[in-house]
Design a protein around this motif. Structure first.
Motif, PDB file in Angstrom:
ATOM      1  N   LYS A  86     -26.702  30.989  68.454  1.00 51.29           N
ATOM      2  CA  LYS A  86     -25.660  30.086  68.931  1.00 51.29           C
ATOM      3  C   LYS A  86     -26.222  28.672  69.007  1.00 51.29           C
ATOM      4  CE  LYS A  86     -23.888  33.769  71.953  1.00 51.29           C
ATOM      5  NZ  LYS A  86     -23.564  34.127  73.355  1.00 51.29           N
ATOM      6  N   PRO A  87     -25.373  27.660  68.941  1.00 59.40           N
ATOM      7  CA  PRO A  87     -25.878  26.286  69.066  1.00 59.40           C
ATOM      8  C   PRO A  87     -26.681  26.070  70.348  1.00 59.40           C
ATOM      9  CG  PRO A  87     -23.646  26.262  68.224  1.00 59.40           C
ATOM     10  CD  PRO A  87     -23.949  27.694  68.584  1.00 59.40           C
ATOM     11  N   GLU A  88     -26.324  26.757  71.411  1.00 57.91           N
ATOM     12  CA  GLU A  88     -27.062  26.587  72.668  1.00 57.91           C
ATOM     13  C   GLU A  88     -28.451  27.226  72.637  1.00 57.91           C
ATOM     14  OE1 GLU A  88     -23.950  27.807  72.271  1.00 57.91           O
ATOM     15  OE2 GLU A  88     -23.546  29.448  73.681  1.00 57.91           O
ATOM     16  N   ASP A  89     -28.790  27.929  71.565  1.00 59.20           N
ATOM     17  CA  ASP A  89     -30.149  28.437  71.404  1.00 59.20           C
ATOM     18  C   ASP A  89     -31.085  27.365  70.845  1.00 59.20           C
ATOM     19  OD1 ASP A  89     -28.717  31.511  70.257  1.00 59.20           O
ATOM     20  OD2 ASP A  89     -29.583  31.108  72.236  1.00 59.20           O
ATOM     21  N   THR A  90     -30.547  26.244  70.488  1.00 58.24           N
ATOM     22  CA  THR A  90     -31.345  25.150  69.944  1.00 58.24           C
ATOM     23  C   THR A  90     -32.376  24.684  70.954  1.00 58.24           C
ATOM     24  OG1 THR A  90     -29.607  24.381  68.451  1.00 58.24           O
ATOM     25  CG2 THR A  90     -31.260  22.750  69.135  1.00 58.24           C
ATOM     26  N   GLY A  91     -33.588  24.430  70.472  1.00 61.21           N
ATOM     27  CA  GLY A  91     -34.643  23.925  71.344  1.00 61.21           C
ATOM     28  C   GLY A  91     -35.998  24.119  70.693  1.00 61.21           C
ATOM     29  N   VAL A  92     -37.007  23.684  71.396  1.00 62.13           N
ATOM     30  CA  VAL A  92     -38.380  23.929  70.960  1.00 62.13           C
ATOM     31  C   VAL A  92     -38.833  25.219  71.629  1.00 62.13           C
ATOM     32  CG1 VAL A  92     -40.748  23.097  70.891  1.00 62.13           C
ATOM     33  CG2 VAL A  92     -38.846  21.483  70.691  1.00 62.13           C
ATOM     34  N   TYR A  93     -39.290  26.141  70.833  1.00 63.30           N
ATOM     35  CA  TYR A  93     -39.712  27.451  71.334  1.00 63.30           C
ATOM     36  C   TYR A  93     -41.233  27.483  71.422  1.00 63.30           C
ATOM     37  CZ  TYR A  93     -35.035  29.380  71.108  1.00 63.30           C
ATOM     38  OH  TYR A  93     -33.706  29.632  71.336  1.00 63.30           O
ATOM     39  N   TYR A  94     -41.709  27.876  72.592  1.00 61.79           N
ATOM     40  CA  TYR A  94     -43.144  27.923  72.869  1.00 61.79           C
ATOM     41  C   TYR A  94     -43.584  29.353  73.141  1.00 61.79           C
ATOM     42  CZ  TYR A  94     -42.723  22.879  73.669  1.00 61.79           C
ATOM     43  OH  TYR A  94     -42.488  21.541  73.534  1.00 61.79           O
ATOM     44  N   CYS A  95     -44.743  29.668  72.663  1.00 62.75           N
ATOM     45  CA  CYS A  95     -45.382  30.942  72.944  1.00 62.75           C
ATOM     46  C   CYS A  95     -46.355  30.747  74.105  1.00 62.75           C
ATOM     47  CB  CYS A  95     -46.127  31.389  71.693  1.00 62.75           C
ATOM     48  SG  CYS A  95     -47.097  32.891  71.848  1.00 62.75           S
ATOM     49  N   LYS A  96     -46.413  31.727  74.998  1.00 62.38           N
ATOM     50  CA  LYS A  96     -47.326  31.646  76.121  1.00 62.38           C
ATOM     51  C   LYS A  96     -48.079  32.961  76.284  1.00 62.38           C
ATOM     52  CE  LYS A  96     -46.192  32.030  80.578  1.00 62.38           C
ATOM     53  NZ  LYS A  96     -45.689  31.738  81.948  1.00 62.38           N
ATOM     54  N   LEU A  97     -49.354  32.834  76.567  1.00 61.31           N
ATOM     55  CA  LEU A  97     -50.190  33.988  76.914  1.00 61.31           C
ATOM     56  C   LEU A  97     -50.597  33.837  78.364  1.00 61.31           C
ATOM     57  CD1 LEU A  97     -53.033  35.621  74.917  1.00 61.31           C
ATOM     58  CD2 LEU A  97     -53.447  34.900  77.262  1.00 61.31           C
ATOM     59  N   SER A  98     -50.402  34.889  79.135  1.00 62.99           N
ATOM     60  CA  SER A  98     -50.744  34.858  80.558  1.00 62.99           C
ATOM     61  C   SER A  98     -51.815  35.905  80.838  1.00 62.99           C
ATOM     62  CB  SER A  98     -49.508  35.146  81.421  1.00 62.99           C
ATOM     63  OG  SER A  98     -48.511  34.168  81.213  1.00 62.99           O
ATOM     64  N   ARG A  99     -52.858  35.452  81.517  1.00 59.52           N
ATOM     65  CA  ARG A  99     -53.990  36.334  81.803  1.00 59.52           C
ATOM     66  C   ARG A  99     -54.258  36.315  83.298  1.00 59.52           C
ATOM     67  NH1 ARG A  99     -58.725  35.103  78.049  1.00 59.52           N
ATOM     68  NH2 ARG A  99     -57.309  36.257  76.669  1.00 59.52           N
ATOM     69  N   VAL A 100     -54.224  37.479  83.895  1.00 62.98           N
ATOM     70  CA  VAL A 100     -54.527  37.583  85.320  1.00 62.98           C
ATOM     71  C   VAL A 100     -56.022  37.692  85.491  1.00 62.98           C
ATOM     72  CG1 VAL A 100     -54.231  38.951  87.406  1.00 62.98           C
ATOM     73  CG2 VAL A 100     -52.312  38.654  85.826  1.00 62.98           C
ATOM     74  N   ARG A 101     -56.575  36.814  86.312  1.00 62.90           N
ATOM     75  CA  ARG A 101     -57.994  36.843  86.614  1.00 62.90           C
ATOM     76  C   ARG A 101     -58.137  36.849  88.125  1.00 62.90           C
ATOM     77  NH1 ARG A 101     -60.541  38.846  82.875  1.00 62.90           N
ATOM     78  NH2 ARG A 101     -62.486  37.741  83.274  1.00 62.90           N
ATOM     79  N   PHE A 102     -58.504  37.991  88.659  1.00 61.51           N
ATOM     80  CA  PHE A 102     -58.654  38.154  90.108  1.00 61.51           C
ATOM     81  C   PHE A 102     -57.345  37.788  90.799  1.00 61.51           C
ATOM     82  CE2 PHE A 102     -62.840  37.102  88.328  1.00 61.51           C
ATOM     83  CZ  PHE A 102     -63.492  38.288  88.605  1.00 61.51           C
ATOM     84  N   THR A 103     -57.288  36.705  91.527  1.00 63.58           N
ATOM     85  CA  THR A 103     -56.076  36.346  92.285  1.00 63.58           C
ATOM     86  C   THR A 103     -55.295  35.218  91.654  1.00 63.58           C
ATOM     87  OG1 THR A 103     -57.339  34.854  93.665  1.00 63.58           O
ATOM     88  CG2 THR A 103     -57.099  37.127  94.444  1.00 63.58           C
ATOM     89  N   SER A 104     -55.646  34.825  90.440  1.00 61.95           N
ATOM     90  CA  SER A 104     -54.929  33.735  89.794  1.00 61.95           C
ATOM     91  C   SER A 104     -54.501  34.146  88.391  1.00 61.95           C
ATOM     92  CB  SER A 104     -55.799  32.479  89.730  1.00 61.95           C
ATOM     93  OG  SER A 104     -56.946  32.726  88.935  1.00 61.95           O
ATOM     94  N   THR A 105     -53.641  33.345  87.798  1.00 60.72           N
ATOM     95  CA  THR A 105     -53.161  33.594  86.439  1.00 60.72           C
ATOM     96  C   THR A 105     -53.454  32.380  85.571  1.00 60.72           C
ATOM     97  OG1 THR A 105     -51.380  35.023  87.222  1.00 60.72           O
ATOM     98  CG2 THR A 105     -51.180  34.155  84.990  1.00 60.72           C
ATOM     99  N   LEU A 106     -54.057  32.630  84.414  1.00 60.71           N
ATOM    100  CA  LEU A 106     -54.293  31.567  83.448  1.00 60.71           C
ATOM    101  C   LEU A 106     -53.196  31.612  82.389  1.00 60.71           C
ATOM    102  CD1 LEU A 106     -58.141  31.996  82.872  1.00 60.71           C
ATOM    103  CD2 LEU A 106     -57.005  30.319  84.320  1.00 60.71           C
ATOM    104  N   ASP A 107     -52.614  30.474  82.094  1.00 65.86           N
ATOM    105  CA  ASP A 107     -51.579  30.385  81.072  1.00 65.86           C
ATOM    106  C   ASP A 107     -52.058  29.522  79.913  1.00 65.86           C
ATOM    107  OD1 ASP A 107     -48.924  30.176  83.535  1.00 65.86           O
ATOM    108  OD2 ASP A 107     -49.675  31.917  82.439  1.00 65.86           O
ATOM    109  N   TYR A 108     -51.823  30.012  78.712  1.00 69.22           N
ATOM    110  CA  TYR A 108     -52.140  29.272  77.488  1.00 69.22           C
ATOM    111  C   TYR A 108     -50.843  29.092  76.707  1.00 69.22           C
ATOM    112  CZ  TYR A 108     -56.915  30.750  78.577  1.00 69.22           C
ATOM    113  OH  TYR A 108     -58.112  30.974  79.207  1.00 69.22           O
ATOM    114  N   TRP A 109     -50.665  27.901  76.161  1.00 71.80           N
ATOM    115  CA  TRP A 109     -49.427  27.561  75.459  1.00 71.80           C
ATOM    116  C   TRP A 109     -49.709  27.157  74.009  1.00 71.80           C
ATOM    117  CZ3 TRP A 109     -44.632  27.976  77.742  1.00 71.80           C
ATOM    118  CH2 TRP A 109     -44.606  28.099  79.142  1.00 71.80           C
ATOM    119  N   GLY A 110     -48.748  27.470  73.157  1.00 74.48           N
ATOM    120  CA  GLY A 110     -48.787  26.957  71.802  1.00 74.48           C
ATOM    121  C   GLY A 110     -48.163  25.576  71.748  1.00 74.48           C
ATOM    122  N   GLN A 111     -48.088  25.029  70.545  1.00 71.37           N
ATOM    123  CA  GLN A 111     -47.581  23.662  70.391  1.00 71.37           C
ATOM    124  C   GLN A 111     -46.071  23.629  70.226  1.00 71.37           C
ATOM    125  OE1 GLN A 111     -48.682  25.463  67.922  1.00 71.37           O
ATOM    126  NE2 GLN A 111     -47.159  25.136  66.323  1.00 71.37           N
TER     127      GLN A 111
END
Length: 119
Positions: A86-111
């Motif tokens: 749909k037209p409302e699906d238009t946007g920049v789509y980003y991939c994210k990887l989330s890694r839990v390390r002990f009590t925190s979460t690390l997030d990595y993003w694509g461009q």
């Protein structure tokens, strides 16, 4: 370190389909969660779909039944199959990887990769 590279975006007419891919490189663990977000100018980045290490998936209400997220552990890749766009699906789509390390979460993003759906 983790690098994420998205591909597959483009221009499509409403009702069409696209398949986004995200290739991950670096140190990747099977327990890492992967997700897709999208962003349009002037709005916050929103979650579209996510897949946990065990394969459990979650989708935004706006894309349920139309988008499918999948993961290829052997190739360290995640895909987003988008149908009935749909037209409302238009946007920049980003991939994210989330890694839990002990009590925190690390997030990595694509461009990001641009998806444009014309009416």
């Amino acid at each position: 370190q983790v690098q994420l590279v998205e591909s597959g975006g483009g221009l499509v007419q409403a009702g069409g389909s696209l398949r986004l891919s995200c290739a991950a490189s670096g140190i990747i663990f099977s327990g890492d969660a992967m997700s897709w977000y999208r962003q349009v100018p002037g709005k916050q980045r929103e979650s579209v779909a996510a897949i946990a290490s065990g394969g459990i998936t979650n989708y935004a209400d706006s894309v349920k039944g139309r988008f499918t997220i999948s993961r290829d552990h052997a190739k360290n890749a995640v895909h987003l199959q988008m149908t009935s766009l749909k037209p409302e699906d238009t946007g920049v789509y980003y991939c994210k990887l989330s890694r839990v390390r002990f009590t925190s979460t690390l997030d990595y993003w694509g461009q990001g990769t641009q998806v444009t759906v014309s009416s």
